[in-house]
Design a protein around this motif. Structure first.
Motif, short mmCIF file in Angstrom:
data_model
loop_
_atom_site.label_atom_id
_atom_site.label_comp_id
_atom_site.label_asym_id
_atom_site.label_seq_id
_atom_site.Cartn_x
_atom_site.Cartn_y
_atom_site.Cartn_z
N SER A 45 38.56 27.73 46.42
CA SER A 45 39.11 28.51 45.83
C SER A 45 37.81 30.36 46.02
O SER A 45 36.59 29.76 46.36
N ARG A 85 37.57 32.03 43.80
CA ARG A 85 36.65 32.97 42.47
C ARG A 85 35.94 31.55 42.12
O ARG A 85 36.88 30.47 41.36
N GLY A 118 36.56 30.33 38.42
CA GLY A 118 38.02 30.09 38.58
C GLY A 118 38.93 29.05 38.53
O GLY A 118 38.27 27.88 37.68
N ASN A 119 39.85 28.72 37.77
CA ASN A 119 41.20 27.38 37.49
C ASN A 119 40.70 26.38 38.83
O ASN A 119 40.68 25.50 37.66
N THR A 120 40.20 27.10 39.97
CA THR A 120 40.28 26.18 40.76
C THR A 120 39.21 25.20 40.92
O THR A 120 38.83 23.83 40.10
N PRO A 145 43.33 26.56 45.14
CA PRO A 145 44.41 27.20 45.00
C PRO A 145 45.10 28.05 45.69
O PRO A 145 45.97 28.00 46.47
N ILE A 146 46.75 27.66 45.11
CA ILE A 146 47.90 28.04 46.08
C ILE A 146 47.98 29.46 46.09
O ILE A 146 48.14 30.52 45.06
N PHE A 157 50.10 32.23 48.47
CA PHE A 157 51.03 32.46 49.56
C PHE A 157 51.62 31.34 50.02
O PHE A 157 52.15 30.85 51.28
N GLY A 158 52.19 30.63 48.81
CA GLY A 158 52.95 29.40 48.41
C GLY A 158 52.00 27.78 49.99
O GLY A 158 52.55 26.75 49.67
N VAL A 193 46.52 24.40 41.57
CA VAL A 193 46.37 25.57 40.76
C VAL A 193 47.09 26.53 41.10
O VAL A 193 47.25 26.91 42.66
N GLU A 194 48.26 26.67 40.70
CA GLU A 194 49.40 28.15 41.16
C GLU A 194 49.40 29.04 39.96
O GLU A 194 49.74 28.40 38.71
N ALA A 195 50.68 30.35 39.89
CA ALA A 195 50.77 30.97 38.81
C ALA A 195 51.72 30.89 38.22
O ALA A 195 52.10 30.96 37.66
N PHE A 221 55.14 24.88 47.00
CA PHE A 221 54.77 25.41 47.05
C PHE A 221 53.62 23.96 47.07
O PHE A 221 52.46 24.10 48.24
N VAL A 259 49.31 29.36 36.10
CA VAL A 259 47.95 28.88 35.63
C VAL A 259 47.49 30.75 36.76
O VAL A 259 47.15 30.23 37.95
N ASP A 260 47.28 31.88 36.67
CA ASP A 260 46.86 32.38 36.91
C ASP A 260 45.29 33.14 36.56
O ASP A 260 44.48 33.43 37.10
C1 LIG Z 1 45.89 35.83 47.68
C2 LIG Z 1 46.72 35.35 46.81
C3 LIG Z 1 48.13 34.96 46.92
C4 LIG Z 1 48.27 33.77 45.88
N1 LIG Z 1 50.13 33.28 45.79
C5 LIG Z 1 50.28 32.57 45.44
C6 LIG Z 1 51.21 31.78 45.21
O1 LIG Z 1 52.24 31.87 46.48
N2 LIG Z 1 52.49 31.26 44.63
C7 LIG Z 1 51.65 31.55 43.43
O2 LIG Z 1 52.16 30.32 42.34
N3 LIG Z 1 50.60 32.38 43.15
C8 LIG Z 1 49.78 32.89 43.82
N4 LIG Z 1 48.63 32.88 43.27
C9 LIG Z 1 48.02 33.50 42.28
C10 LIG Z 1 46.67 31.80 42.60
O3 LIG Z 1 47.62 30.58 42.95
C11 LIG Z 1 46.57 31.58 40.83
O4 LIG Z 1 45.62 32.64 40.17
C12 LIG Z 1 45.45 30.55 40.45
O5 LIG Z 1 45.21 30.68 39.48
C13 LIG Z 1 44.31 30.94 40.95
O6 LIG Z 1 42.84 29.98 40.89
P1 LIG Z 1 41.44 30.39 41.19
O7 LIG Z 1 41.40 30.99 39.70
O8 LIG Z 1 40.98 28.93 40.81
O9 LIG Z 1 41.27 31.76 42.38
C14 LIG Z 1 47.75 33.90 44.92
C15 LIG Z 1 46.53 34.45 44.13
C16 LIG Z 1 45.72 35.27 45.48
C17 LIG Z 1 44.51 35.77 45.42
#
Ligand SMILES: Cc1cc2nc3c(=O)[nH]c(=O)nc-3n(C[C@H](O)[C@H](O)[C@H](O)COP(=O)(O)O)c2cc1C
Length: 186
Positions: free
Chosen positions: A9, A11, A14-16, A83-84, A86-87, A126-128, A134, A162-163
């Motif tokens: 990640s 970040r 961050g969550n990852t 993190p996820i 764009f899928g 992790v994904e939002a 995905f 988780v966003d």
């Molecule tokens: C460039 C970008 C693309 C993302 N694409 C997706 C997505 O396709 N699907 C999704 O569920 N979340 C998506 N997210 C949200 C992240 O997966 C989510 O915020 C995650 O918790 C981030 O982890 P981090 O805190 O470790 O960076 C995206 C975030 C960013 C910045």
């Protein structure tokens, strides 16, 4: 026993990162040695497709990936967290994985298994959103990568919904799962 955690990640904190640190805490609790690589702090280029250049599995691009090859070769367990985006996997993760084309080519085209001993691999993601597809996209790439480095895909932890940065801290059961994943990998 050596364990390598790879955070993919951008970040920091961050969550990852939090989930990976929890998993590495679990690893330490089992008495293994831990190293962590944060891909976003490394300077490395994407694969340049110079694939027929060397037959010994080494990459001709002299950048920070050289230390990643060495660490992965020497480890027993790899835990990759992404993190996820764009899928699928983050660009940081994909860029690192593509750079293993040099190993893939020697292993599968030249049929030489030169890249180290057998390992185990775990994947934290992790994904939002709440899109299983995905995670499946990311997982299929990860499995391909793990096979290339002789790592058996052993454990996974997928966290949905988780966003914002650090939101994972609101889910102690997921942090506990990450801890248990690390502990049970050893
Ligand atoms: C460039 C970008 C693309 C993302 N694409 C997706 C997505 O396709 N699907 C999704 O569920 N979340 C998506 N997210 C949200 C992240 O997966 C989510 O915020 C995650 O918790 C981030 O982890 P981090 O805190 O470790 O960076 C995206 C975030 C960013 C910045």
């Amino acid at each position: 026993m050596k364990v390598l955690g790879i955070s993919a990640s951008p970040r920091a904190g961050g969550n990852t990162d939090i989930l990976l640190d929890k998993a590495l805490e679990g690893v330490k609790a089992s008495g293994a040695r831990v190293q962590k690589v944060i891909l976003n702090t490394l300077k490395f280029s994407p694969c340049q497709e110079c694939q027929n250049t060397r037959d010994d599995g080494t990459c001709i691009v002299e950048d920070d990936m050289q230390s990643v090859y060495k660490r992965i070769e020497e480890t027993d367990i790899v835990i990759l967290a992404s993190p996820i985006f764009f899928g699928s996997l983050s660009a940081q993760a994909k860029m690192m994985i593509d750079r293993f084309q040099c190993i893939w080519r020697v292993k599968y085209m030249l049929k030489k298994d030169i890249f180290g001993r057998k390992k185990k691999g775990a994947f934290i993601c992790v994904e939002a959103s709440s899109r299983e597809d995905f995670f499946n996209n990311a997982k299929s790439i990860l499995k391909n990568f793990f096979a290339t480095i002789n790592a058996e895909y052993s454990q996974e932890l997928f966290c949905m919904g988780v966003d914002e940065k650090g939101k994972i801290l609101k889910y102690p059961h997921l942090l506990q799962k990450a801890f248990e994943l690390g502990k049970s990998m050893v």
